[in-house]
Design a protein around this motif. Structure first.
Motif, PDB file in Angstrom:
ATOM      1  N   PHE A   1       1.198  -1.153   0.221  1.00 49.75           N
ATOM      2  CA  PHE A   1      -0.243   0.103   0.213  1.00 49.75           C
ATOM      3  C   PHE A   1       1.317   1.357   0.043  1.00 49.75           C
ATOM      4  O   PHE A   1       0.397   2.207  -0.614  1.00 49.75           O
ATOM      5  CB  PHE A   1      -1.106  -0.241   1.071  1.00 49.75           C
ATOM      6  CG  PHE A   1      -1.790   1.171   1.438  1.00 49.75           C
ATOM      7  CD1 PHE A   1      -2.345   1.159   0.707  1.00 49.75           C
ATOM      8  CD2 PHE A   1      -2.226   2.085   2.473  1.00 49.75           C
ATOM      9  CE1 PHE A   1      -3.424   2.190   0.326  1.00 49.75           C
ATOM     10  CE2 PHE A   1      -2.575   3.366   2.730  1.00 49.75           C
ATOM     11  CZ  PHE A   1      -3.565   3.654   1.579  1.00 49.75           C
TER      12      PHE A   1
ATOM     13  N   LEU B   1       0.055   3.646  -4.054  1.00 52.95           N
ATOM     14  CA  LEU B   1      -1.215   3.633  -3.266  1.00 52.95           C
ATOM     15  C   LEU B   1      -1.279   5.082  -1.670  1.00 52.95           C
ATOM     16  O   LEU B   1      -2.474   5.717  -2.344  1.00 52.95           O
ATOM     17  CB  LEU B   1      -1.917   2.199  -2.981  1.00 52.95           C
ATOM     18  CG  LEU B   1      -2.081   1.247  -3.691  1.00 52.95           C
ATOM     19  CD1 LEU B   1      -1.634   1.008  -4.694  1.00 52.95           C
ATOM     20  CD2 LEU B   1      -3.532   0.304  -4.046  1.00 52.95           C
TER      21      LEU B   1
ATOM     22  N   THR C   1      -2.229   5.297  -8.999  1.00 50.43           N
ATOM     23  CA  THR C   1      -3.459   4.098  -9.601  1.00 50.43           C
ATOM     24  C   THR C   1      -2.500   2.813  -9.813  1.00 50.43           C
ATOM     25  O   THR C   1      -1.441   3.344 -10.992  1.00 50.43           O
ATOM     26  CB  THR C   1      -3.981   4.689 -10.753  1.00 50.43           C
ATOM     27  OG1 THR C   1      -4.897   5.496  -9.793  1.00 50.43           O
ATOM     28  CG2 THR C   1      -5.338   3.512 -11.224  1.00 50.43           C
TER      29      THR C   1
ATOM     30  N   GLU D   1      -7.369  -1.092  -6.511  1.00 49.82           N
ATOM     31  CA  GLU D   1      -7.118   0.184  -6.314  1.00 49.82           C
ATOM     32  C   GLU D   1      -8.541   0.313  -5.659  1.00 49.82           C
ATOM     33  O   GLU D   1      -9.193   1.113  -5.321  1.00 49.82           O
ATOM     34  CB  GLU D   1      -6.866   0.315  -8.371  1.00 49.82           C
ATOM     35  CG  GLU D   1      -7.777   1.540  -8.504  1.00 49.82           C
ATOM     36  CD  GLU D   1      -7.114   2.912  -8.181  1.00 49.82           C
ATOM     37  OE1 GLU D   1      -6.994   4.411  -7.526  1.00 49.82           O
ATOM     38  OE2 GLU D   1      -6.007   2.640  -7.288  1.00 49.82           O
TER      39      GLU D   1
ATOM     40  N   ARG E   1      -8.059   0.593  -2.437  1.00 44.11           N
ATOM     41  CA  ARG E   1      -7.943   1.740  -2.277  1.00 44.11           C
ATOM     42  C   ARG E   1      -8.775   2.876  -2.031  1.00 44.11           C
ATOM     43  O   ARG E   1      -9.428   3.742  -0.904  1.00 44.11           O
ATOM     44  CB  ARG E   1      -6.825   2.187  -3.215  1.00 44.11           C
ATOM     45  CG  ARG E   1      -6.027   3.364  -2.859  1.00 44.11           C
ATOM     46  CD  ARG E   1      -5.274   4.470  -3.572  1.00 44.11           C
ATOM     47  NE  ARG E   1      -5.554   4.475  -5.330  1.00 44.11           N
ATOM     48  CZ  ARG E   1      -6.775   5.743  -4.990  1.00 44.11           C
ATOM     49  NH1 ARG E   1      -6.206   7.011  -4.379  1.00 44.11           N
ATOM     50  NH2 ARG E   1      -6.971   6.309  -6.318  1.00 44.11           N
TER      51      ARG E   1
END
Length: 825
Positions: A80, A85, A90, A112, A115
């Motif tokens: 992450f 992210l 992206t 994504e 996220r």
């Protein structure tokens, strides 16, 4: 449909909680069913997974938990932040200053999505976050993933239940699997797990298009789903269901393209990162290649080794599918292909076990084997974190061999399960699932008859014993394989093919062919090599023909002739196993092994047929090629002394029979004497051959115990750590010596005195040198080894297949070692 009967183990255990259903149990049965119990257990397992990971959740800025010590490491929070992210980037499309995500595209899209959900839940995401905000973002992202992956876990359980009609209780092996607790939150592998389970479910429900779509999506998340199409193709081919497979394949391509196309078009370089990353990486965690590297014996070209090993495994599965007495179940062969990939892959991460769990329940729903499998995984997961945290390193330093053992135990438990599945395929009567139904997950394959052509093909292959034509195919395939490895070695080292063939002793044979025997300097040591091969090469070398090319062609012909003799003495399998022996490369390059075997094997065969004048001439040729010819003459002498005369033969007739045969052995004996006399004329010494051996190859006399001890010291010490493969090859010297001991014991028990003498005298000769040296190559000369191997393996197809696979892989490694000029015995 009522659920099928369960195995004896479960029946026994259920007695502890009340035994079988009573007449008043019907009211509770509406909730106590496979679906309810599986979902409940799956939920409990996931709660335990979250609890286990709680020790690795950061609760205060600056205080990062020790993930390895707490045994709860996860890639999810790590990637992450390290893949951008947390800064709002992206995957693939906008990576910023961060490393490109090295995962398949659909996994990146799931990251994504999570996220975006993290942002939706109010977590701060963006560049320049202070520590408290960064910690909050990481923990929120982790929590979102826990929920999303839990949903995927429940989808997997539900799909497994729906995809195994009549076998719902088997799903408990998946729902209650401890490896989920150990590895479920390491990475995003729940995504391909759920998609693959949906693909199998739709196939079982006879919807091949949807099956292909979900399998394609699964491959877009992890590569392994693509390998499952191979066994499905062969099953459909055998059943004549290619229309359904074609539909599956078409939708598979669509499913794979849907998530991949955006990245392929908008960010092709980033999309290719997954492929280049996996191509460039070496042997990594969990793999046998990684253990070999840690042990100081790294495989130089892991890509070639891994791909070849996997290909051989797939060929074995293909043969099983087409030749099994009853078409295997879909779960069985998909499990075997998946294990072939994992066992040979360059990396075997702990979470990869999740891929296998549904197929363990499909292929062999027996709790004993499940427990063995789970135990191996538990041991490995404990060891991997200790290895990465360096908690297994001995106090005095050195490698953490506990981790090596854990890897090997893990592989052994999985090979155990592979072996039991193969046994079930070969003996369908022992398959618990088939006691109830042909193939519950087979879809259109369930209960389908084999296509007529497949029936004829199998009958022709199995009913026709392998003959000379088949043996010729084995000879051609094995020689082509050795040639391909040679070409590959030449290309990668930017040398010619003839150069890589001209290594080690080949250089000496070609040197004698070009210059004759020399008596001064290092070249004088070449008197240790007998003149037979150089004499055959010399005319061609004088004409300017490359000696390496002539020597290789000679070995090609001689290896075919030697295989023919073995075929006459022990049948197809004796010859075939010899052709794919681990040291087969020495029967291909300009060495004397192939030529000697051709002469010696046929000499033995002719002697057994009581054609002694032919045997004597062949033995004389063998005596001109290698010093081993002396032992051949001695063994032929033992054959004469133990010759079985007809009943009623008088003592005088026996003596005459012995003399009539023994007189022919003068011819090979004179050949050996002629070379010794030649060396005497050149050097003035009758021991010139032994002096050259001692000076060039440390062949001085020692006791067998000292020779073995020195060999073990070479293996265990660090004196040759700078020479790749040195300790491995000397380990094989011990193994080859043990093979020789087993052989002489077998022959002694069978009272095969001549064969016993042939091998035993050579063992003694090897054991009184400074160390065990060239025993690996000598196994090629010991034809009784291959006769015994053929006898032991002829009626054991599973063991024979395993032998051939291991032997071929070892032969490929050995050939590459030789071509690269590394130590190869």
């Amino acid at each position: 449909m009522a659920d099928a009967p369960v195995e004896p183990f479960v029946r026994t255990v259920t007695r502890l909680v009340g035994g079988p259903w009573g007449r008043h149990a019907g009211r509770a049965h509406h909730w106590f069913n496979p679906a309810t119990v599986a979902v409940f257990l799956g939920t409990v397992v996931w709660m335990l997974t979250i609890w286990r990971q709680s020790g690795c959740i950061q609760t205060a800025p600056g205080r990062v938990p020790n993930h390895f010590q707490a045994q709860c490491y996860s890639d999810i929070p790590v990637l992450f932040t390290s893949r951008g992210l947390s800064d709002g980037y992206t995957p693939y499309l906008d990576v910023g200053p961060h490393q490109v995500l090295e995962y398949p595209v659909l996994t990146g899209w799931l990251m994504e999505l999570n996220r975006l959900l993290t942002v939706l839940f109010g977590a701060p995401v963006g560049p320049g976050l202070v520590d408290p905000d960064r910690m909050q973002a990481i923990n929120t992202f982790y929590a979102v993933n826990m929920v999303v992956l839990f949903v995927l876990w429940l989808v997997t359980i539900a799909a497994q239940l729906r995809g195994t009609p009549g076998r719902g209780w088997d799903t408990l092996m998946l729902a209650a699997a401890p490896p989920v607790v150990l590895t479920g939150l390491i990475n995003w592998d729940m995504l391909p797990l759920a998609l693959t389970a949906l693909g199998i479910m739709f196939w079982a429900r006879r919807k091949p298009g949807w099956a292909g779509l979900f399998l394609g999506l699964s491959m877009a998340a992890k590569l392994y789903a693509g390998f499952l199409l191979g066994p499905l193709l062969l099953l459909c081919l055998r059943a004549g269901r290619m229309r359904e497979f074609g539909r599956t394949l078409a939708f598979f391509v669509v499913g794979w393209l849907i998530p991949n196309l955006p990245a392929m078009i908008l960010a092709p370089a980033q999309w290719a990162e997954f492929w280049s990353f996996n191509s460039d990486r070496g042997g990594d965690l969990g793999s046998i290649w990684y253990v070999l590297s840690l042990a100081g014996s790294p495989v130089q070209d892991v890509n070639l080794a891994a791909i070849t090993a996997f290909a051989l495994g797939c060929l074995g599965v293909a043969a099983l599918i087409m030749l099994a007495p009853r078409r295997p179940r879909i779960g069985q062969v998909m499990f075997l292909v998946l294990m072939a990939f994992l066992l040979t892959n360059k990396v075997y991460s702990p979470q990869y076990v999740l891929w296998v769990l549904p197929f363990v329940a499909l292929c062999r729903p027996r709790w004993r084997d499940w427990l063995i499998f789970v135990a191996g995984e538990w041991l490995y997961v404990m060891a991997i974190w200790g290895h990465l945290g360096q908690y297994l390193t001995p106090g005095g330093g050195g490698p953490d061999k506990v981790y090596w053992v854990a890897v090997l135990v893990r592989l052994a438990t999985q090979l155990w399960l592979v072996g039991t599945v193969v046994r079930d395929v070969l003996d369908p009567e022992g398959d618990l699932v088939r006691a109830h139904r042909d193939d519950p997950s087979g879809g259109v394959l369930d209960g389908a008859a084999d296509a007529p052509w497949a029936v004829r093909f199998r009958e022709q292959i199995l009913r026709t014993p392998p003959g000379p034509t088949t043996l010729g195919g084995v000879w051609l395939a094995s020689r082509l394989l050795l040639l391909v490895i040679g070409v590959y070695a030449a290309v990668t080292t930017q040398q010619s093919l003839l150069t890589v063939l001209d290594n080690w002793d080949a250089e000496h044979y070609l040197g004698i062919a070009a210059n004759g025997y020399e008596t001064e300097g290092q070249a004088a040591n070449r008197m240790a090599f007998f003149p037979g091969l150089p004499l055959l090469l010399a005319p061609f070398v004088a004409l300017g023909v490359p000696g390496a090319a002539v020597g290789t062609l000679l070995s090609l012909v001689a290896s075919a002739v030697a295989a023919g003799a073995l075929y006459r003495m022990g049948g197809f399998w004796a010859a075939a196993l010899w052709l794919v022996a681990p040291t087969a490369v020495f029967g291909f390059v300009p060495y004397t092994e192939a030529l000697f075997c051709a002469l010696a094997f046929w000499a033995w065969e002719r002697a057994r047929a009581d054609r002694w004048w032919v045997a004597a001439l062949l033995a004389a040729g063998a005596c001109s090629v290698r010093v081993s010819g002396i032992f051949l003459v001695g063994a032929l002498g033992i054959m004469i002394l133990t010759w079985k005369f007809p009943d009623g033969t008088t003592a005088g007739q026996r003596i005459l029979g012995w003399l009539r045969r023994a007189v022919w052995l003068v011819i090979p004996a004179v050949t050996v004497f002629a070379y010794a006399f030649y060396l005497f004329l050149r050097t003035g010494s009758w021991t010139a051959w032994y002096t050259a051996q001692e000076a060039g190859w440390s062949r001085s006399w020692t006791s067998p115990l000292e020779s073995i001890t020195t060999t073990i010291n070479v293996i265990t010490s660090d004196m040759y750590d700078d020479r790749p493969g040195w300790d491995t090859v000397f380990t094989f010297e011990l193994v080859s010596f043990a093979v020789g001991l087993f052989t002489v014991g077998w022959l002694l028990r069978r009272k095969m005195w001549a064969e016993f003498a042939w091998v035993a005298v050579q063992l003694v000769a090897f054991s009184v040198g400074e160390w065990l040296f060239s025993v690996n190559r000598a196994v090629l000369l010991w034809f009784p080894v291959w006769l015994i191997a053929a006898e032991l393996l002829r009626r054991r197809p599973v063991l024979r297949t395993a032998w051939i696979i291991v032997s071929v892989l070892t032969a490929m490694w050995w050939a590459r070692m030789f071509y690269l000029g590394q130590w190869s015995s």
